[in-house]
Design an enzyme around this catalytic site. Sequence first.
Site, PDB file in Angstrom:
ATOM      1  N   LYS A 199       3.867 -34.494 -53.721  1.00  0.00           N
ATOM      2  CA  LYS A 199       2.498 -34.036 -53.471  1.00  0.00           C
ATOM      3  C   LYS A 199       2.504 -32.893 -52.452  1.00  0.00           C
ATOM      4  O   LYS A 199       1.909 -31.851 -52.650  1.00  0.00           O
ATOM      5  CB  LYS A 199       1.648 -35.210 -52.974  1.00  0.00           C
ATOM      6  CG  LYS A 199       0.231 -34.812 -52.661  1.00  0.00           C
ATOM      7  CD  LYS A 199      -0.594 -35.992 -52.205  1.00  0.00           C
ATOM      8  CE  LYS A 199      -1.936 -35.479 -51.690  1.00  0.00           C
ATOM      9  NZ  LYS A 199      -2.780 -36.543 -51.174  1.00  0.00           N
ATOM     10  N   GLU A 205      13.583 -35.559 -48.334  1.00  0.00           N
ATOM     11  CA  GLU A 205      14.455 -36.173 -49.339  1.00  0.00           C
ATOM     12  C   GLU A 205      14.392 -35.417 -50.661  1.00  0.00           C
ATOM     13  O   GLU A 205      15.421 -35.088 -51.273  1.00  0.00           O
ATOM     14  CB  GLU A 205      14.038 -37.632 -49.583  1.00  0.00           C
ATOM     15  CG  GLU A 205      14.288 -38.572 -48.413  1.00  0.00           C
ATOM     16  CD  GLU A 205      13.090 -38.701 -47.484  1.00  0.00           C
ATOM     17  OE1 GLU A 205      12.277 -37.743 -47.396  1.00  0.00           O
ATOM     18  OE2 GLU A 205      12.964 -39.752 -46.835  1.00  0.00           O
ATOM     19  N   GLY A 260      -0.790 -40.314 -52.436  1.00  0.00           N
ATOM     20  CA  GLY A 260       0.560 -40.457 -52.992  1.00  0.00           C
ATOM     21  C   GLY A 260       0.785 -41.805 -53.659  1.00  0.00           C
ATOM     22  O   GLY A 260       1.240 -41.886 -54.799  1.00  0.00           O
ATOM     23  N   ARG A 261       0.434 -42.886 -52.970  1.00  0.00           N
ATOM     24  CA  ARG A 261       0.704 -44.212 -53.535  1.00  0.00           C
ATOM     25  C   ARG A 261      -0.321 -44.619 -54.580  1.00  0.00           C
ATOM     26  O   ARG A 261      -0.256 -45.720 -55.117  1.00  0.00           O
ATOM     27  CB  ARG A 261       0.816 -45.245 -52.414  1.00  0.00           C
ATOM     28  CG  ARG A 261      -0.361 -45.276 -51.470  1.00  0.00           C
ATOM     29  CD  ARG A 261      -0.061 -46.062 -50.196  1.00  0.00           C
ATOM     30  NE  ARG A 261      -1.116 -45.897 -49.202  1.00  0.00           N
ATOM     31  CZ  ARG A 261      -1.198 -44.899 -48.347  1.00  0.00           C
ATOM     32  NH1 ARG A 261      -0.279 -43.942 -48.361  1.00  0.00           N
ATOM     33  NH2 ARG A 261      -2.181 -44.819 -47.487  1.00  0.00           N
ATOM     34  N   GLU A 346       1.565 -49.438 -46.653  1.00  0.00           N
ATOM     35  CA  GLU A 346       1.280 -48.076 -46.202  1.00  0.00           C
ATOM     36  C   GLU A 346      -0.237 -47.853 -46.137  1.00  0.00           C
ATOM     37  O   GLU A 346      -0.720 -47.038 -45.358  1.00  0.00           O
ATOM     38  CB  GLU A 346       1.932 -47.040 -47.139  1.00  0.00           C
ATOM     39  CG  GLU A 346       2.103 -45.678 -46.473  1.00  0.00           C
ATOM     40  CD  GLU A 346       2.987 -44.716 -47.253  1.00  0.00           C
ATOM     41  OE1 GLU A 346       3.982 -44.217 -46.690  1.00  0.00           O
ATOM     42  OE2 GLU A 346       2.689 -44.451 -48.431  1.00  0.00           O
ATOM     43  N   HIS A 377      16.701 -69.510 -56.509  1.00  0.00           N
ATOM     44  CA  HIS A 377      17.998 -69.926 -55.979  1.00  0.00           C
ATOM     45  C   HIS A 377      18.366 -69.115 -54.748  1.00  0.00           C
ATOM     46  O   HIS A 377      19.529 -69.044 -54.359  1.00  0.00           O
ATOM     47  CB  HIS A 377      19.058 -69.777 -57.081  1.00  0.00           C
ATOM     48  CG  HIS A 377      18.679 -70.530 -58.320  1.00  0.00           C
ATOM     49  ND1 HIS A 377      18.981 -71.866 -58.498  1.00  0.00           N
ATOM     50  CD2 HIS A 377      17.948 -70.158 -59.404  1.00  0.00           C
ATOM     51  CE1 HIS A 377      18.482 -72.277 -59.660  1.00  0.00           C
ATOM     52  NE2 HIS A 377      17.841 -71.262 -60.230  1.00  0.00           N
ATOM     53  N   LYS A 503       9.614 -39.122 -38.855  1.00  0.00           N
ATOM     54  CA  LYS A 503       9.949 -37.832 -39.491  1.00  0.00           C
ATOM     55  C   LYS A 503      10.126 -36.760 -38.430  1.00  0.00           C
ATOM     56  O   LYS A 503      11.055 -35.953 -38.492  1.00  0.00           O
ATOM     57  CB  LYS A 503       8.824 -37.401 -40.437  1.00  0.00           C
ATOM     58  CG  LYS A 503       8.737 -38.171 -41.741  1.00  0.00           C
ATOM     59  CD  LYS A 503       7.659 -37.550 -42.633  1.00  0.00           C
ATOM     60  CE  LYS A 503       7.336 -38.442 -43.813  1.00  0.00           C
ATOM     61  NZ  LYS A 503       6.181 -37.981 -44.590  1.00  0.00           N
TER      62      LYS A 503
END
Length: 538
Positions: A199, A205, A260-261, A346, A377, A503
């Site tokens: 965005k 990254e 974004g999310r 977030e 398990h 950041k």
Amino acid sequence: MSEFSQLRSELVALLRAHASGAGADLRGLFATDPDRARRFALDLPGCWLDLSKQALTDDLIADAAAMAERMDLRTALQQLFAGETVNASEGRAALHTLLRVPPDAPVAAALRDRHNDMQNTLLRMHALAEHLAASGIETLVNLGIGGSDLGPRLVYDALSATALPNRRLRFVANVDGNALSGVLRHLDPRRSAFVLASKSFGTQETHMNARSAMEWMRRHGLSEHEIEQRLIAVTAKPAAARAMGVPEAHILAFDEAVGGRYSVWSAIGFPLVYAFGSERFRQLLAGAHEIDQHVLYTPWASNAGFLLALIELLHRCGYGHPTHAVVVYDERLARLPEYLQQLEMESNGKSVDVEGSTLEYPTAPVVWGGVGTSVQHAFFQALHQGTDVVPVSFIAAANIEHDFPGHHDALIANMAAQSAALLRGRTYAEALAQEAAPDHATGQARARQRVFAGNRPSTTMLLDRLDARTLGALVALMEHKVYLAGRLLGINSFDQWGVELGKEICGVLLPWVAGGAQIDGMDASTAALVARYRRLRG
Ligand code: F6P
């Protein structure tokens, strides 16, 4: 104290009173109401939502609905759908519901241009996907992180068995070079293309992965023109994509006002259009839109978004349960816990409200989970007998697409058994009765260890089947839960200031970590870590 904080305190007081009163005995609620399982379940489009194993009562729902009215929650919902500024700190709307409005549906005049842009982008997504496939691209690698990764990844993993022939997706999110090299190792550069999904188009990254992917194509002998033809940018900052050399026809822009999310419905879903075709992507949007309509128009007492938000606040503010486990009984949904983790944590993992006041109440739970039956398990021991109560969301699909129906019956029996066990528990008397030597101290000690407190809450969501439509509905429902819970707490669910400080510090540290001069002003522990790393790297 503002009027809103006053109301919020009243809501929390209501939840606390319920938690220690009528809501303290979940089993008792079943005992006194034989019709509970029917009355506290909802039939939604493509899915059945069982809330009966939550300590809801008619009184709680009525009181909470009345509080929601006083807190103007209906207006908050209308503001979201009307494209008003619900993200105050960033001065923006949150337009994910607009993305799901079908092309021919009526749209408020103020949103019409934006809706048209979105529809045009959908057509461009389709055209570009077909162009890539026709040019021999067989693997599309999505380079993006957070909301620019998790949504497409969730949907692709869920539906990948039905991808169109010769179209596969791969995902690289992490800056860890292992992620990129693990994917590149298996690729033919001439049959691959890269989606730079960001965005902001400024995420470290994604930038590093994009640059390295371009370098990798160069190393494999592709010309600059061939490389450019293999880049697609999905972003709210098209100018930055142009500056990086992405051809105009390969830039798919989306609105800044799509968080974004909350962006899988936007051009961020482009890889899905490539993999499944645009018709299936429209089904994803359609499923979400059906839930939008349900949440917008259904009275609170039978509104799935509101009831899920109420349950969440009851757990956090009423009982103080710190976490929430999402356990999917479907391998194809393995990414869902991670997706919901970002969506929830977030959005609502905040301790200051929109007015700038420090919250005196817990907000988002820690969301975690995994895939059943495997996790039975692993961590289910703690869910049944640990000292923290962990509310669980169980999610499965009734109908299957594989050839092993017996496995599916066993899978669903396991899921049903787990929620039943969490509810029922086992008393000391029951455990002792199963002991071979109930009169001996060892038998009694063992029996005590085999007691299950029970009364542990869970929600079960049973999809008719897992497809684009039901998955769209499921994700949209969770988005609404998060927004409504956030609004009741007075939180802005659409900003994420909490990711910034790390950041910033990373930006300062990186030159030193990469071999440059030592940075002053770091705490001793962090300085020692970097110094040790430098020494080990020689
Ligand atoms: O980590 C914060 C965050 O901004 C997320 O909210 C977002 O989904 C992700 O990073 C990726 O951001 P972008 O799409 O701008 O690269």
